[in-house]
Motif scaffolding. Structure first.
Motif, PDB file in Angstrom:
ATOM      1  N   HIS A 107      20.267  48.825  15.869  1.00  0.00           N
ATOM      2  CA  HIS A 107      19.414  49.964  15.060  1.00  0.00           C
ATOM      3  C   HIS A 107      19.511  51.156  16.082  1.00  0.00           C
ATOM      4  O   HIS A 107      19.790  51.101  17.082  1.00  0.00           O
ATOM      5  CB  HIS A 107      18.204  49.812  14.733  1.00  0.00           C
ATOM      6  CG  HIS A 107      17.931  48.404  13.954  1.00  0.00           C
ATOM      7  ND1 HIS A 107      18.010  48.537  12.803  1.00  0.00           N
ATOM      8  CD2 HIS A 107      17.834  47.260  14.285  1.00  0.00           C
ATOM      9  CE1 HIS A 107      17.811  47.220  12.012  1.00  0.00           C
ATOM     10  NE2 HIS A 107      17.576  46.338  13.260  1.00  0.00           N
ATOM     11  N   MET A 108      19.588  52.488  15.431  1.00  0.00           N
ATOM     12  CA  MET A 108      19.531  53.697  16.198  1.00  0.00           C
ATOM     13  C   MET A 108      18.458  54.540  15.793  1.00  0.00           C
ATOM     14  O   MET A 108      18.146  54.609  14.403  1.00  0.00           O
ATOM     15  CB  MET A 108      20.912  54.373  16.428  1.00  0.00           C
ATOM     16  CG  MET A 108      21.044  55.199  17.222  1.00  0.00           C
ATOM     17  SD  MET A 108      22.861  55.957  17.519  1.00  0.00           S
ATOM     18  CE  MET A 108      23.612  54.596  17.997  1.00  0.00           C
ATOM     19  N   SER A 109      17.894  55.059  16.791  1.00  0.00           N
ATOM     20  CA  SER A 109      16.729  56.219  16.324  1.00  0.00           C
ATOM     21  C   SER A 109      17.083  57.439  16.925  1.00  0.00           C
ATOM     22  O   SER A 109      17.755  57.285  18.207  1.00  0.00           O
ATOM     23  CB  SER A 109      15.235  55.697  16.652  1.00  0.00           C
ATOM     24  OG  SER A 109      15.003  54.260  16.245  1.00  0.00           O
ATOM     25  N   TYR A 110      16.746  58.761  16.380  1.00  0.00           N
ATOM     26  CA  TYR A 110      16.717  60.019  17.062  1.00  0.00           C
ATOM     27  C   TYR A 110      15.510  60.796  17.055  1.00  0.00           C
ATOM     28  O   TYR A 110      14.687  60.678  16.216  1.00  0.00           O
ATOM     29  CB  TYR A 110      17.797  60.909  16.142  1.00  0.00           C
ATOM     30  CG  TYR A 110      17.950  62.016  16.346  1.00  0.00           C
ATOM     31  CD1 TYR A 110      18.943  62.391  17.325  1.00  0.00           C
ATOM     32  CD2 TYR A 110      17.414  63.341  15.501  1.00  0.00           C
ATOM     33  CE1 TYR A 110      19.132  63.767  17.874  1.00  0.00           C
ATOM     34  CE2 TYR A 110      17.631  64.408  15.991  1.00  0.00           C
ATOM     35  CZ  TYR A 110      18.597  64.901  16.881  1.00  0.00           C
ATOM     36  OH  TYR A 110      18.720  66.235  17.347  1.00  0.00           O
ATOM     37  N   LEU A 111      15.499  61.540  18.247  1.00  0.00           N
ATOM     38  CA  LEU A 111      13.894  62.321  18.667  1.00  0.00           C
ATOM     39  C   LEU A 111      14.635  63.556  18.875  1.00  0.00           C
ATOM     40  O   LEU A 111      15.493  63.924  19.804  1.00  0.00           O
ATOM     41  CB  LEU A 111      13.140  61.391  19.620  1.00  0.00           C
ATOM     42  CG  LEU A 111      11.903  62.525  19.949  1.00  0.00           C
ATOM     43  CD1 LEU A 111      11.016  62.567  18.952  1.00  0.00           C
ATOM     44  CD2 LEU A 111      11.360  61.790  21.272  1.00  0.00           C
ATOM     45  N   GLN A 112      13.978  64.427  18.221  1.00  0.00           N
ATOM     46  CA  GLN A 112      14.092  65.929  18.649  1.00  0.00           C
ATOM     47  C   GLN A 112      12.833  66.689  18.752  1.00  0.00           C
ATOM     48  O   GLN A 112      12.054  66.687  17.891  1.00  0.00           O
ATOM     49  CB  GLN A 112      15.090  66.677  17.531  1.00  0.00           C
ATOM     50  CG  GLN A 112      15.542  68.180  17.810  1.00  0.00           C
ATOM     51  CD  GLN A 112      16.009  68.884  16.578  1.00  0.00           C
ATOM     52  OE1 GLN A 112      15.881  68.559  15.448  1.00  0.00           O
ATOM     53  NE2 GLN A 112      17.096  69.729  16.980  1.00  0.00           N
ATOM     54  N   VAL A 113      12.626  67.280  19.899  1.00  0.00           N
ATOM     55  CA  VAL A 113      11.409  67.835  20.278  1.00  0.00           C
ATOM     56  C   VAL A 113      11.664  69.463  20.698  1.00  0.00           C
ATOM     57  O   VAL A 113      12.514  69.624  21.406  1.00  0.00           O
ATOM     58  CB  VAL A 113      10.654  67.416  21.254  1.00  0.00           C
ATOM     59  CG1 VAL A 113       9.237  68.136  21.409  1.00  0.00           C
ATOM     60  CG2 VAL A 113      10.219  65.877  21.025  1.00  0.00           C
ATOM     61  N   PHE A 114      10.939  70.503  20.186  1.00  0.00           N
ATOM     62  CA  PHE A 114      11.085  71.885  20.144  1.00  0.00           C
ATOM     63  C   PHE A 114      10.044  72.906  19.838  1.00  0.00           C
ATOM     64  O   PHE A 114       9.346  72.306  19.111  1.00  0.00           O
ATOM     65  CB  PHE A 114      12.417  72.391  19.474  1.00  0.00           C
ATOM     66  CG  PHE A 114      12.273  72.318  17.991  1.00  0.00           C
ATOM     67  CD1 PHE A 114      11.801  73.473  17.453  1.00  0.00           C
ATOM     68  CD2 PHE A 114      12.965  71.172  17.231  1.00  0.00           C
ATOM     69  CE1 PHE A 114      11.704  73.273  15.902  1.00  0.00           C
ATOM     70  CE2 PHE A 114      12.729  71.143  15.923  1.00  0.00           C
ATOM     71  CZ  PHE A 114      12.127  72.195  15.233  1.00  0.00           C
ATOM     72  N   PHE A 115      10.159  73.904  20.413  1.00  0.00           N
ATOM     73  CA  PHE A 115       9.072  74.819  20.245  1.00  0.00           C
ATOM     74  C   PHE A 115       9.361  75.744  19.074  1.00  0.00           C
ATOM     75  O   PHE A 115      10.331  76.118  18.787  1.00  0.00           O
ATOM     76  CB  PHE A 115       8.790  75.721  21.336  1.00  0.00           C
ATOM     77  CG  PHE A 115       7.956  75.283  22.350  1.00  0.00           C
ATOM     78  CD1 PHE A 115       6.608  74.786  21.984  1.00  0.00           C
ATOM     79  CD2 PHE A 115       8.108  75.342  23.736  1.00  0.00           C
ATOM     80  CE1 PHE A 115       5.606  74.238  23.159  1.00  0.00           C
ATOM     81  CE2 PHE A 115       7.353  74.773  24.869  1.00  0.00           C
ATOM     82  CZ  PHE A 115       5.989  74.339  24.405  1.00  0.00           C
ATOM     83  N   LYS A 116       8.218  75.891  17.913  1.00  0.00           N
ATOM     84  CA  LYS A 116       8.477  76.886  17.074  1.00  0.00           C
ATOM     85  C   LYS A 116       8.641  78.153  16.928  1.00  0.00           C
ATOM     86  O   LYS A 116       9.501  78.651  16.438  1.00  0.00           O
ATOM     87  CB  LYS A 116       7.192  76.466  15.930  1.00  0.00           C
ATOM     88  CG  LYS A 116       7.031  74.893  15.395  1.00  0.00           C
ATOM     89  CD  LYS A 116       5.684  74.797  14.753  1.00  0.00           C
ATOM     90  CE  LYS A 116       5.691  75.734  13.409  1.00  0.00           C
ATOM     91  NZ  LYS A 116       4.579  75.500  12.557  1.00  0.00           N
TER      92      LYS A 116
END
Length: 549
Positions: free
Chosen positions: A475-484
Motif C-alpha cells: 500500500h502507498m499513502s501520500y501526504l501534502q501540507v502547505f499554508f493557505k
C-alpha cells in the motif's frame, strides 16, 4: 449681697460661652458660604446661600445626594470591570507574513506498533485471552507492546510492576515498522530532501513516532530529563527561534526551525509512505490502518493520541493550514498572571521543560500526579534519574490516575467558583500546583483536510521500482501540507482599561454628575488648610473665617 454677686457672675459666664458658640457657628456658616460661592461643584452654592428657605436647601441636598449615589455606583461598576477583566483580545492592526513564523512541525505515528514478522502481537493476545501457556520472555515482550495498544482489563500479567526502560525501547525499536526506510520523495518548498535527514525518531504517547521541524530535545526538555538513545536528537541543527520572541535578527532564510517562505501547494511539504500488507496489525489499536498525524508548533512536545488526523492506506491526504497566533502587549505584562489569564515563560518554570506551554504544563502535571499515585510514570512521560516506568500490571493505576486528575481538577474549579473550601490533601496539592493557563504568546495551526483514493498502481505502472507490487501486497499513502495564504491576522492581548483609561472614566463620571475636577479637590484642600492658616494670620483666631467687623 454675696449671693447676688455670684448670680451676676454666673450669668456673665453663660452669656460669654453663648457668645463664643454663636461666634463659632456664625464663622462656620460664613466660611461655608464663601466656599460655596466660589466652588465649581454643582449644587454646592445653593446649600450655602443664607437668605434662602429651608425647603430649597433640602431640594438641592437631595439632588446632590442622588447625583453622588449614581456617580459612586457607576464608578464601582467601572472598577469591578477593570479588576475582573482588564485584558481584551483584539485583532492586530496589520497582517503578519508567514515567513516570520516557522513551518509547522509534523509528527507521524504508524498505527502498527509491532511487525507480525518480528513479534506477532495478535497471536500472543489470543494466547493470553485463552489462558494458553506463554514463556516468561514472551510475557515480557507482550507487556511492552500492550502498553501501546488497546487496554484489555481481563488480562493478567505474571510480571513485576516496573519495567526496564532501556530493554523496553530497544525491543520497541526492533519490532516497530521501519518508517525511515518506507518513506520516500520528501519535498519541502519545492526542493527534494533525504527523508532520513529531516525526520527524527521521538517517543510519544503513541509509541515510537517521527517528527519533522521539531526543536531539539535540549531546547525543549530540561537537562535533568533522561533520554533514550538518539531519540529527539538534532545534533546538526541549532534553534534560532523561540515562541515568545520569534526568529532572531541574525536568522537568515535557511534557518531552523524551517521558515514558511511561500504559501500554496507548489511550496508544500510532501512525502510518500509505503506499507507492506504483511506488516499490518489489526488488533493492537483500532482496525483503521495507516498513520496518525499531528501538526503543531516546533516548541511543543506532541501528544498524538489526543490530537491527530489520519492518513489511511492507498489515500492521498492534503492538509491546508492557517496559523493563528495570540501575542501580548508590553502594557499587559505589569498585570498578575491571574488577571491576564496567561503566563510568560519567565514567570512559570517547569521541572521537566525549558519552554512553558500549556500542553507542556499538562504533560508535567500528569507525570507528577501519576508518580504520586502509582509510584512510577508511563513510558512516554519525561522522567529524572531514579524514576521508575510503570509496566503493564499498573496500566489500571495509570488510567485511574488520569481520570482522577481530570475529574478532581474540574471539581476543584467548580468549588472555587461556588466559594466552597477546596480539599488540601497531598494529591489535591499536586493538582492545585498544575495551574496550566495558556502561554501569553501562543500559536496553533488550523488544518483543513481533504483526502481521496490514490491509484498509485497506475501512476507507477511503468516504474520498475514499483511494477512488481500491487495493492494486494503493498500500500502507498501520500501526504501534502502547505499554508493557505502568505499573510495572516494575529490577535493581541491589550488593556481593556489601563490606569489612564480608568482615571479618565473616573473623572468623566465625577464631572458628568457633580462637575468635580482635579482642581475641585485642590480647592477643598485649600479651604481646609492654607486659607484657614492665612485668615488666622491676617485677622486673628477670632475671625478665622475671614469675616470681621
Amino acid at each position: 449681697m454675696i449671693v447676688g454677686d455670684v448670680n451676676i457672675e454666673t450669668n456673665r459666664l453663660k452669656k460669654k460661652d453663648s457668645t463664643k458658640k454663636n461666634n463659632f457657628t456664625t464663622q462656620l456658616k460664613d466660611y461655608f458660604t464663601e466656599y460655596s460661592e466660589n466652588s465649581g461643584i454643582h449644587g454646592i452654592k445653593y446649600l450655602g446661600e443664607q437668605n434662602r428657605t429651608i425647603s430649597e436647601k433640602i431640594w438641592w441636598f437631595i439632588a446632590l445626594l442622588a447625583a453622588l449615589y449614581l456617580c459612586v455606583t457607576l464608578i464601582i461598576r467601572t472598577y469591578q470591570k477593570w479588576e475582573s477583566s482588564p485584558v481584551i483580545v483584539s485583532f492586530a492592526t496589520k497582517e503578519t507574513p508567514i515567513w516570520q513564523i516557522p513551518f509547522p512541525a509534523v509528527t507521524i505515528c504508524p498505527e502498527t506498533k509491532s511487525l507480525p514478522t518480528a513479534f506477532n502481537y495478535t497471536d500472543m493476545l489470543y494466547k493470553k485471552l485463552q489462558n494458553r501457556p506463554v514463556t516468561e520472555d514472551e510475557e515480557l515482550k507482550f507487556s511492552y507492546i500492550a502498553s501501546l495498544c488497546t487496554y484489555h482489563p481481563e488480562l493478567t500479567y505474571n510480571l513485576n510492576d516496573f519495567v526496564d526502560a532501556e530493554n523496553m525501547f530497544e525491543f520497541l525499536e526492533k519490532v516497530s515498522p521501519k518508517f525511515l526506510e518506507n518513506i520516500s520523495d520528501c519535498f519541502y518548498m519545492g526542493h527534494a530532501y533525504n527523508c532520513s535527514d529531516i525526520f527524527t525518531p521521538i517517543v510519544t504517547d503513541e509509541g515510537l513516532c517521527y517528527a519533522f521541524n521539531l526543536l531539539n530535545r535540549e531546547d525543549i526538555l530540561s537537562d535533568t530529563v533522561l533520554h533514550y538513545n538518539n531519540y529527539h536528537s538534532l545534533t546538526k541543527y541549532r534553534a534560532e527561534w523561540s515562541l515568545e520572541h520569534g526568529y532572531k535578527n541574525s536568522a537568515g532564510k535557511n534557518t531552523y526551525p524551517r521558515r514558511a517562505l511561500h504559501a500554496g501547494a507548489l511550496f508544500d511539504f510532501e512525502l510518500k509512505i509505503q506499507t507492506l500488507d504483511n506488516e499490518l496489525d489489526f488488533t493492537c489499536g483500532s482496525s483503521i490502518q495507516g498513520y496518525k498525524i499531528q501538526i503543531h508548533h516546533p516548541a511543543m512536545l506532541p501528544r498524538v493520541k489526543q490530537q491527530h488526523f489520519r492518513i489511511p492506506l492507498d489515500q492521498a491526504v492534503i492538509a491546508a493550514t492557517m496559523p493563528t497566533m495570540i501575542q501580548t502587549s508590553e502594557a499587559v505584562k505589569s498585570y498578575k498572571p491571574e488577571r491576564r489569564q496567561c503566563y510568560f515563560p519567565s514567570e512559570r518554570n517547569l521541572k521537566y521543560f525549558k519552554i512553558y506551554t500549556q500542553q507542556n504544563c499538562q504533560i508535567e502535571c500528569k507525570t507528577n500526579y501519576t508518580l504520586k499515585v502509582c509510584g512510577c510514570v508511563d513510558f512516554y512521560m519525561p522522567r529524572e534519574k531514579g524514576t521508575k516506568i510503570c509496566g503493564a500490571p499498573l496500566k489500571v493505576c495509570m488510567q485511574e490516575a488520569e481520570d482522577q486528575l481530570l475529574s478532581e481538577g474540574i471539581e476543584t474549579n467548580i468549588r472555587h467558583v461556588q466559594g466552597l473550601q477546596v480539599k488540601n490533601d497531598i494529591l489535591h496539592q499536586t493538582i492545585n500546583k498544575c495551574d496550566c493557563m495558556p502561554e501569553c504568546t501562543s500559536m496553533t495551526y488550523i488544518v483543513e483536510n481533504s483526502q481521496s483514493e490514490w491509484d498509485w498502481v497506475r501512476k507507477y505502472q511503468f516504474d520498475p521500482e514499483y511494477s512488481q507490487f500491487n495493492k494486494s501486497k503493498m500500500h502507498m499513502s501520500y501526504l501534502q501540507v502547505f499554508f493557505k495564504g502568505n499573510q495572516f491576522i494575529t490577535s493581541e492581548r491589550n488593556e481593556l482599561y489601563g490606569p489612564t483609561d480608568f482615571l479618565a472614566n473616573f473623572g468623566g463620571l465625577l464631572g458628568l454628575f457633580t462637575g468635580f475636577s482635579l482642581l475641585s479637590s485642590v480647592e477643598i484642600l485649600y479651604y481646609l488648610s492654607l486659607r484657614l492658616i492665612c485668615n488666622i494670620k491676617l485677622y486673628g483666631i477670632r475671625y478665622w473665617s475671614g469675616k470681621h467687623e
